[in-house]
Design a protein around this motif. Structure first.
Motif, PDB file in Angstrom:
ATOM      1  N   VAL A   1       0.833  -1.202   0.000  1.00 54.22           N
ATOM      2  CA  VAL A   1       0.000   0.000   0.000  1.00 54.22           C
ATOM      3  C   VAL A   1       0.871   1.257   0.000  1.00 54.22           C
ATOM      4  O   VAL A   1       0.634   2.211  -0.763  1.00 54.22           O
ATOM      5  N   VAL A   2       1.902   1.275   0.859  1.00 58.84           N
ATOM      6  CA  VAL A   2       2.796   2.434   0.930  1.00 58.84           C
ATOM      7  C   VAL A   2       3.523   2.632  -0.400  1.00 58.84           C
ATOM      8  O   VAL A   2       3.655   3.759  -0.891  1.00 58.84           O
ATOM      9  N   TYR A   3       3.979   1.530  -1.016  1.00 61.25           N
ATOM     10  CA  TYR A   3       4.695   1.621  -2.293  1.00 61.25           C
ATOM     11  C   TYR A   3       3.773   2.177  -3.375  1.00 61.25           C
ATOM     12  O   TYR A   3       4.184   3.016  -4.179  1.00 61.25           O
ATOM     13  N   TRP A   4       2.528   1.690  -3.421  1.00 62.88           N
ATOM     14  CA  TRP A   4       1.577   2.180  -4.418  1.00 62.88           C
ATOM     15  C   TRP A   4       1.353   3.679  -4.294  1.00 62.88           C
ATOM     16  O   TRP A   4       1.150   4.383  -5.269  1.00 62.88           O
ATOM     17  N   VAL A   5       1.385   4.182  -3.053  1.00 59.88           N
ATOM     18  CA  VAL A   5       1.140   5.608  -2.820  1.00 59.88           C
ATOM     19  C   VAL A   5       2.369   6.440  -3.194  1.00 59.88           C
ATOM     20  O   VAL A   5       2.245   7.508  -3.796  1.00 59.88           O
ATOM     21  N   LEU A   6       3.564   5.932  -2.851  1.00 60.76           N
ATOM     22  CA  LEU A   6       4.774   6.731  -3.033  1.00 60.76           C
ATOM     23  C   LEU A   6       5.399   6.602  -4.423  1.00 60.76           C
ATOM     24  O   LEU A   6       5.985   7.561  -4.941  1.00 60.76           O
ATOM     25  N   MET A   7       5.304   5.424  -5.042  1.00 59.26           N
ATOM     26  CA  MET A   7       6.044   5.145  -6.270  1.00 59.26           C
ATOM     27  C   MET A   7       5.111   4.965  -7.461  1.00 59.26           C
ATOM     28  O   MET A   7       3.936   4.640  -7.297  1.00 59.26           O
TER      29      MET A   7
ATOM     30  N   TYR B   1       0.388   6.373 -16.273  1.00 58.71           N
ATOM     31  CA  TYR B   1       0.436   5.562 -15.055  1.00 58.71           C
ATOM     32  C   TYR B   1       0.462   6.508 -13.855  1.00 58.71           C
ATOM     33  O   TYR B   1       0.759   7.704 -13.979  1.00 58.71           O
ATOM     34  N   THR B   2       0.134   5.944 -12.689  1.00 58.28           N
ATOM     35  CA  THR B   2       0.174   6.757 -11.470  1.00 58.28           C
ATOM     36  C   THR B   2       1.628   7.093 -11.153  1.00 58.28           C
ATOM     37  O   THR B   2       2.490   6.226 -11.160  1.00 58.28           O
ATOM     38  N   ARG B   3       1.887   8.364 -10.893  1.00 55.98           N
ATOM     39  CA  ARG B   3       3.262   8.823 -10.717  1.00 55.98           C
ATOM     40  C   ARG B   3       3.793   8.583  -9.317  1.00 55.98           C
ATOM     41  O   ARG B   3       4.997   8.517  -9.109  1.00 55.98           O
ATOM     42  N   GLY B   4       2.909   8.499  -8.333  1.00 54.63           N
ATOM     43  CA  GLY B   4       3.355   8.361  -6.954  1.00 54.63           C
ATOM     44  C   GLY B   4       3.743   9.704  -6.364  1.00 54.63           C
ATOM     45  O   GLY B   4       4.097  10.646  -7.076  1.00 54.63           O
ATOM     46  N   LEU B   5       3.651   9.788  -5.039  1.00 54.59           N
ATOM     47  CA  LEU B   5       3.945  11.057  -4.369  1.00 54.59           C
ATOM     48  C   LEU B   5       5.407  11.472  -4.535  1.00 54.59           C
ATOM     49  O   LEU B   5       5.724  12.656  -4.549  1.00 54.59           O
ATOM     50  N   LEU B   6       6.320  10.492  -4.652  1.00 56.86           N
ATOM     51  CA  LEU B   6       7.736  10.837  -4.786  1.00 56.86           C
ATOM     52  C   LEU B   6       8.104  11.236  -6.210  1.00 56.86           C
ATOM     53  O   LEU B   6       9.136  11.870  -6.431  1.00 56.86           O
ATOM     54  N   GLY B   7       7.269  10.848  -7.178  1.00 61.16           N
ATOM     55  CA  GLY B   7       7.501  11.249  -8.567  1.00 61.16           C
ATOM     56  C   GLY B   7       8.782  10.706  -9.172  1.00 61.16           C
ATOM     57  O   GLY B   7       9.373  11.333 -10.058  1.00 61.16           O
ATOM     58  N   ILE B   8       9.239   9.553  -8.713  1.00 54.32           N
ATOM     59  CA  ILE B   8      10.480   8.978  -9.228  1.00 54.32           C
ATOM     60  C   ILE B   8      10.229   8.331 -10.581  1.00 54.32           C
ATOM     61  O   ILE B   8       9.301   7.556 -10.752  1.00 54.32           O
ATOM     62  N   ASP B   9      11.084   8.650 -11.562  1.00 52.02           N
ATOM     63  CA  ASP B   9      10.988   8.079 -12.900  1.00 52.02           C
ATOM     64  C   ASP B   9      12.311   7.370 -13.199  1.00 52.02           C
ATOM     65  O   ASP B   9      13.342   8.008 -13.420  1.00 52.02           O
ATOM     66  N   GLN B  10      12.299   6.041 -13.206  1.00 51.96           N
ATOM     67  CA  GLN B  10      13.531   5.285 -13.395  1.00 51.96           C
ATOM     68  C   GLN B  10      14.152   5.546 -14.764  1.00 51.96           C
ATOM     69  O   GLN B  10      15.372   5.512 -14.923  1.00 51.96           O
ATOM     70  N   ARG B  11      13.312   5.800 -15.758  1.00 53.85           N
ATOM     71  CA  ARG B  11      13.856   6.085 -17.092  1.00 53.85           C
ATOM     72  C   ARG B  11      14.682   7.360 -17.057  1.00 53.85           C
ATOM     73  O   ARG B  11      15.773   7.430 -17.642  1.00 53.85           O
ATOM     74  N   GLU B  12      14.168   8.376 -16.373  1.00 54.17           N
ATOM     75  CA  GLU B  12      14.918   9.624 -16.261  1.00 54.17           C
ATOM     76  C   GLU B  12      16.201   9.422 -15.464  1.00 54.17           C
ATOM     77  O   GLU B  12      17.244  10.009 -15.778  1.00 54.17           O
ATOM     78  N   VAL B  13      16.136   8.566 -14.440  1.00 49.16           N
ATOM     79  CA  VAL B  13      17.319   8.283 -13.632  1.00 49.16           C
ATOM     80  C   VAL B  13      18.403   7.638 -14.492  1.00 49.16           C
ATOM     81  O   VAL B  13      19.567   8.032 -14.453  1.00 49.16           O
ATOM     82  N   VAL B  14      18.004   6.625 -15.285  1.00 47.67           N
ATOM     83  CA  VAL B  14      18.969   5.936 -16.135  1.00 47.67           C
ATOM     84  C   VAL B  14      19.538   6.886 -17.191  1.00 47.67           C
ATOM     85  O   VAL B  14      20.746   6.889 -17.454  1.00 47.67           O
ATOM     86  N   MET B  15      18.668   7.697 -17.811  1.00 45.14           N
ATOM     87  CA  MET B  15      19.146   8.639 -18.822  1.00 45.14           C
ATOM     88  C   MET B  15      20.137   9.627 -18.224  1.00 45.14           C
ATOM     89  O   MET B  15      21.149   9.962 -18.849  1.00 45.14           O
ATOM     90  N   ARG B  16      19.861  10.073 -17.021  1.00 40.72           N
ATOM     91  CA  ARG B  16      20.776  10.997 -16.355  1.00 40.72           C
ATOM     92  C   ARG B  16      22.114  10.316 -16.055  1.00 40.72           C
ATOM     93  O   ARG B  16      23.184  10.921 -16.215  1.00 40.72           O
ATOM     94  N   GLN B  17      22.068   9.061 -15.631  1.00 46.29           N
ATOM     95  CA  GLN B  17      23.299   8.326 -15.359  1.00 46.29           C
ATOM     96  C   GLN B  17      24.111   8.134 -16.631  1.00 46.29           C
ATOM     97  O   GLN B  17      25.346   8.239 -16.621  1.00 46.29           O
ATOM     98  N   VAL B  18      23.413   7.839 -17.741  1.00 48.01           N
ATOM     99  CA  VAL B  18      24.101   7.666 -19.017  1.00 48.01           C
ATOM    100  C   VAL B  18      24.748   8.980 -19.451  1.00 48.01           C
ATOM    101  O   VAL B  18      25.892   9.001 -19.933  1.00 48.01           O
ATOM    102  N   GLU B  19      24.038  10.081 -19.283  1.00 46.29           N
ATOM    103  CA  GLU B  19      24.583  11.387 -19.646  1.00 46.29           C
ATOM    104  C   GLU B  19      25.809  11.722 -18.795  1.00 46.29           C
ATOM    105  O   GLU B  19      26.810  12.227 -19.305  1.00 46.29           O
ATOM    106  N   ASP B  20      25.719  11.421 -17.501  1.00 46.34           N
ATOM    107  CA  ASP B  20      26.858  11.684 -16.609  1.00 46.34           C
ATOM    108  C   ASP B  20      28.061  10.832 -17.011  1.00 46.34           C
ATOM    109  O   ASP B  20      29.204  11.315 -17.010  1.00 46.34           O
ATOM    110  N   ALA B  21      27.782   9.571 -17.355  1.00 49.03           N
ATOM    111  CA  ALA B  21      28.874   8.682 -17.762  1.00 49.03           C
ATOM    112  C   ALA B  21      29.506   9.169 -19.062  1.00 49.03           C
ATOM    113  O   ALA B  21      30.729   9.082 -19.245  1.00 49.03           O
ATOM    114  N   ALA B  22      28.679   9.686 -19.973  1.00 52.30           N
ATOM    115  CA  ALA B  22      29.196  10.194 -21.248  1.00 52.30           C
ATOM    116  C   ALA B  22      30.108  11.392 -21.034  1.00 52.30           C
ATOM    117  O   ALA B  22      31.125  11.550 -21.714  1.00 52.30           O
ATOM    118  N   VAL B  23      29.736  12.243 -20.075  1.00 52.93           N
ATOM    119  CA  VAL B  23      30.567  13.412 -19.769  1.00 52.93           C
ATOM    120  C   VAL B  23      31.915  12.964 -19.218  1.00 52.93           C
ATOM    121  O   VAL B  23      32.972  13.473 -19.610  1.00 52.93           O
TER     122      VAL B  23
END
Length: 292
Positions: free
Chosen positions: A45-51, A60-82
């Protein structure tokens, strides 16, 4: 009112189920099971609300934390490229000798070049570059077209007998199949070629060496040279060393002369970036370091 039946041995209540005289005891579910079920339900229940959790039409439901794993991975790839660009830019701009003189850059070459090699070259040459029947041993230092980094980079770029307009072209003629030499002449030149590497010969082959030497001089020196040490201009291998692409046994050497050979290496221009080709060339040049 039903009277509970108890097991005479344990004194516990039975369920009334019986199989071949064996009665089932009434065993309550352990409380710890209910505890973990409650914890799991609460976590869900907590995970459904937050994530992000539930699909809703095209979103899809974004969750209260608004975490987007795709954006996280893209940011990591960009950082690695730099971070990667900090040294790949130097590799791209520097000459081969300058790179080889820089220990830090050469460590990147070894680390990244190994990954590139395994991903693109190991299928033919093996993970250690030692090759196999029909595929050159890149760790032996026996180069068909030359082993300096510039030449290796060019070979990787255009390939050998590939579809590139600039490909390197190399082919061993089929002396026996095409009627240039008879079978006995092929046997003689095969015996002579094997003798150049001090390979063990039978009595019959030892008697063919002199005739094979004459046949070699008349038919093979144009590519392999009078000393049989090959030519990097023609991609002809050195026949006096211990490196054999297809094998050094008598039958294999006979087959190479009789039926000819034509290897193939794809060109990597357009598939790999110029920097990646440069890294691969430098890495390939390091494959024989452990053997030296």
């Amino acid at each position: 009112m039903a009277i509970e039946k108890r097991d005479p041995v344990t004194g516990r209540v039975t369920t009334g189920h019986e199989w071949n005289g064996i009665e089932e005891l009434e065993t309550p579910i352990p409380r710890v099971v209910f505890f973990f079920l409650a914890v799991t339900t609460l976590f869900a229940v907590v995970y459904w609300v937050l994530m992000p959790a539930w699909p809703v039409g095209v979103t899809y439901t974004r969750g209260l934390l608004g975490i987007d794993q795709r954006e996280v991975v893209m940011r990591q790839v960009e950082d690695a490229a730099v971070l990667r660009a900090a040294w790949t830019d130097r590799v791209g701009a520097a000459g081969f000798e300058e790179i080889m003189a820089d220990a830090t850059l050469m460590q990147h070459v070894r680390d990244t070049g190994r990954t590139l090699f395994i991903d693109n070259c190991a299928a033919c040459h093996g993970t250690r570059g030692t090759g196999g029947p029909g595929f050159p041993n890149l760790a032996a230092g026996a180069w068909l077209w030359g082993g300096d980094p510039e030449t290796l980079a060019e070979t990787i770029r255009v390939g050998i007998n590939s579809t590139s307009d600039e490909t390197r072209v190399s082919q061993m003629l089929a002396f026996g199949r095409d009627g240039v030499l008879g079978r006995e002449e092929v046997r003689s030149v095969a015996a002579y070629v094997r003798s150049l590497s001090d390979l063990p010969l039978g009595e019959a082959d030892r008697g063919r060496i002199e005739a094979g030497k004459e046949i070699f001089a008349a038919n093979c020196v144009a590519c392999h040279g009078e000393d049989a040490k090959g030519s990097t201009d023609a991609g002809a291998p050195d026949l006096t060393d211990a490196a054999w692409i297809y094998g050094s046994d008598a039958q294999t050497v006979f087959t190479s002369i009789y039926s000819g050979r034509q290897g193939h290496m794809p060109h990597w221009e357009g598939r790999l970036s110029p920097v990646d080709i440069k890294l691969l060339a430098l890495y390939v040049g390091t494959l024989g370091e452990d053997a030296r």
